[in-house]
Design a protein around this motif. Sequence first.
Motif, PDB file in Angstrom:
ATOM      1  N   LEU A 171      31.005  27.477  38.348  1.00 53.24           N
ATOM      2  CA  LEU A 171      30.296  28.609  37.768  1.00 53.24           C
ATOM      3  C   LEU A 171      30.619  29.884  38.534  1.00 53.24           C
ATOM      4  N   GLY A 172      31.031  30.914  37.807  1.00 51.29           N
ATOM      5  CA  GLY A 172      31.365  32.185  38.425  1.00 51.29           C
ATOM      6  C   GLY A 172      32.684  32.176  39.162  1.00 51.29           C
ATOM      7  N   ASP A 173      33.460  31.146  38.992  1.00 50.00           N
ATOM      8  CA  ASP A 173      34.711  30.966  39.720  1.00 50.00           C
ATOM      9  C   ASP A 173      35.888  31.144  38.770  1.00 50.00           C
ATOM     10  N   SER A 174      37.065  30.749  39.201  1.00 49.73           N
ATOM     11  CA  SER A 174      38.269  30.871  38.376  1.00 49.73           C
ATOM     12  C   SER A 174      39.238  29.737  38.698  1.00 49.73           C
ATOM     13  N   PRO A 175      40.291  29.593  37.908  1.00 49.94           N
ATOM     14  CA  PRO A 175      41.291  28.562  38.192  1.00 49.94           C
ATOM     15  C   PRO A 175      41.950  28.713  39.570  1.00 49.94           C
ATOM     16  N   TRP A 176      41.913  29.912  40.130  1.00 42.44           N
ATOM     17  CA  TRP A 176      42.535  30.150  41.444  1.00 42.44           C
ATOM     18  C   TRP A 176      41.949  29.239  42.516  1.00 42.44           C
ATOM     19  N   THR A 177      40.731  28.757  42.311  1.00 38.06           N
ATOM     20  CA  THR A 177      40.087  27.829  43.243  1.00 38.06           C
ATOM     21  C   THR A 177      41.023  26.693  43.630  1.00 38.06           C
ATOM     22  N   VAL A 205      49.691  18.945  36.832  1.00 41.85           N
ATOM     23  CA  VAL A 205      48.388  19.546  37.133  1.00 41.85           C
ATOM     24  C   VAL A 205      48.174  20.756  36.232  1.00 41.85           C
ATOM     25  N   ARG A 206      47.007  20.805  35.637  1.00 37.36           N
ATOM     26  CA  ARG A 206      46.616  21.981  34.854  1.00 37.36           C
ATOM     27  C   ARG A 206      45.231  22.436  35.287  1.00 37.36           C
ATOM     28  N   THR A 207      45.064  23.752  35.314  1.00 37.95           N
ATOM     29  CA  THR A 207      43.752  24.336  35.556  1.00 37.95           C
ATOM     30  C   THR A 207      43.341  25.079  34.292  1.00 37.95           C
ATOM     31  N   ILE A 208      42.041  25.165  34.061  1.00 37.68           N
ATOM     32  CA  ILE A 208      41.541  25.840  32.871  1.00 37.68           C
ATOM     33  C   ILE A 208      40.614  26.982  33.278  1.00 37.68           C
ATOM     34  N   LEU A 209      40.404  27.890  32.345  1.00 38.62           N
ATOM     35  CA  LEU A 209      39.446  28.979  32.539  1.00 38.62           C
ATOM     36  C   LEU A 209      38.298  28.747  31.574  1.00 38.62           C
ATOM     37  N   LEU A 210      37.112  28.548  32.105  1.00 41.47           N
ATOM     38  CA  LEU A 210      35.942  28.316  31.268  1.00 41.47           C
ATOM     39  C   LEU A 210      35.503  29.610  30.582  1.00 41.47           C
ATOM     40  N   PRO A 211      35.010  29.521  29.341  1.00 40.49           N
ATOM     41  CA  PRO A 211      34.512  30.704  28.645  1.00 40.49           C
ATOM     42  C   PRO A 211      33.449  31.427  29.462  1.00 40.49           C
ATOM     43  N   HIS A 232      34.117  33.396  31.947  1.00 48.67           N
ATOM     44  CA  HIS A 232      34.639  33.643  33.289  1.00 48.67           C
ATOM     45  C   HIS A 232      35.914  34.478  33.200  1.00 48.67           C
ATOM     46  N   GLY A 233      36.216  35.164  34.283  1.00 52.36           N
ATOM     47  CA  GLY A 233      37.453  35.921  34.342  1.00 52.36           C
ATOM     48  C   GLY A 233      37.358  37.311  33.747  1.00 52.36           C
ATOM     49  N   THR A 234      36.179  37.703  33.322  1.00 55.47           N
ATOM     50  CA  THR A 234      35.999  39.049  32.782  1.00 55.47           C
ATOM     51  C   THR A 234      34.922  39.743  33.604  1.00 55.47           C
ATOM     52  N   ARG A 235      33.828  40.087  32.976  1.00 54.89           N
ATOM     53  CA  ARG A 235      32.702  40.705  33.679  1.00 54.89           C
ATOM     54  C   ARG A 235      31.673  39.625  34.003  1.00 54.89           C
ATOM     55  N   PRO A 236      30.986  39.717  35.128  1.00 58.36           N
ATOM     56  CA  PRO A 236      30.002  38.682  35.482  1.00 58.36           C
ATOM     57  C   PRO A 236      28.957  38.429  34.391  1.00 58.36           C
ATOM     58  N   GLU A 237      28.528  39.470  33.694  1.00 60.20           N
ATOM     59  CA  GLU A 237      27.495  39.275  32.672  1.00 60.20           C
ATOM     60  C   GLU A 237      28.004  38.508  31.453  1.00 60.20           C
ATOM     61  N   ASP A 238      29.317  38.360  31.301  1.00 57.94           N
ATOM     62  CA  ASP A 238      29.846  37.617  30.147  1.00 57.94           C
ATOM     63  C   ASP A 238      29.462  36.142  30.171  1.00 57.94           C
ATOM     64  N   VAL A 239      29.149  35.625  31.344  1.00 56.02           N
ATOM     65  CA  VAL A 239      28.754  34.219  31.441  1.00 56.02           C
ATOM     66  C   VAL A 239      27.382  33.980  30.787  1.00 56.02           C
ATOM     67  N   MET A 240      26.639  35.054  30.566  1.00 53.90           N
ATOM     68  CA  MET A 240      25.322  34.917  29.939  1.00 53.90           C
ATOM     69  C   MET A 240      25.418  34.607  28.446  1.00 53.90           C
ATOM     70  N   TYR A 241      26.585  34.820  27.860  1.00 55.43           N
ATOM     71  CA  TYR A 241      26.729  34.689  26.412  1.00 55.43           C
ATOM     72  C   TYR A 241      27.461  33.416  25.988  1.00 55.43           C
TER      73      TYR A 241
END
Length: 139
Positions: free
Chosen positions: A30-36, A51-57, A59-68
């Motif tokens: 949560l609040g992280d990115s594939p760079w982890t 190996v594949r990493t994914i970006l969860l919806p 994330h990767g934009t503005r912090p408040e976007d995770v609220m939606y």
Amino acid sequence: MEWNAPGEWTPAAAAEPGQPRKGILLIHGLGDSPWTFVDIAAELSKRGYLVRTILLPGHGTRPEDVMYVTADDWRQVVRQQADAMRRDVDTLYLGGFSTGANLALEYAYDHADVAGLVLFSPGFKSLSLDWLAPALAVT
């Protein structure tokens, strides 16, 4: 951008004919990115994993976007990416950090063909204060 972008690391051994292929899908927290997983992904690739990493919806934009987004949105991405990887490898593993670990575990419960899990800091049990979340949410 590089820190937020999903990635793929292909092992050199994957090009050899007749070689069994194993893959691992890594899911960030949560609040992280594939760079982890950039260091871990490179090492797993050296050991023969696709190996594949994914970006969860959310994330990767503005912090408040995770609220939606919802947990179901995240589950859908995990399901889609696991299905895609399953087409490319003989053996599928899942890995995750924190929320990603819980998503990986939940997916594996429903898919017996997942060969194994690599879980970093999973939250198996939350505090009983989760009922406070709606009252504390910023609107």
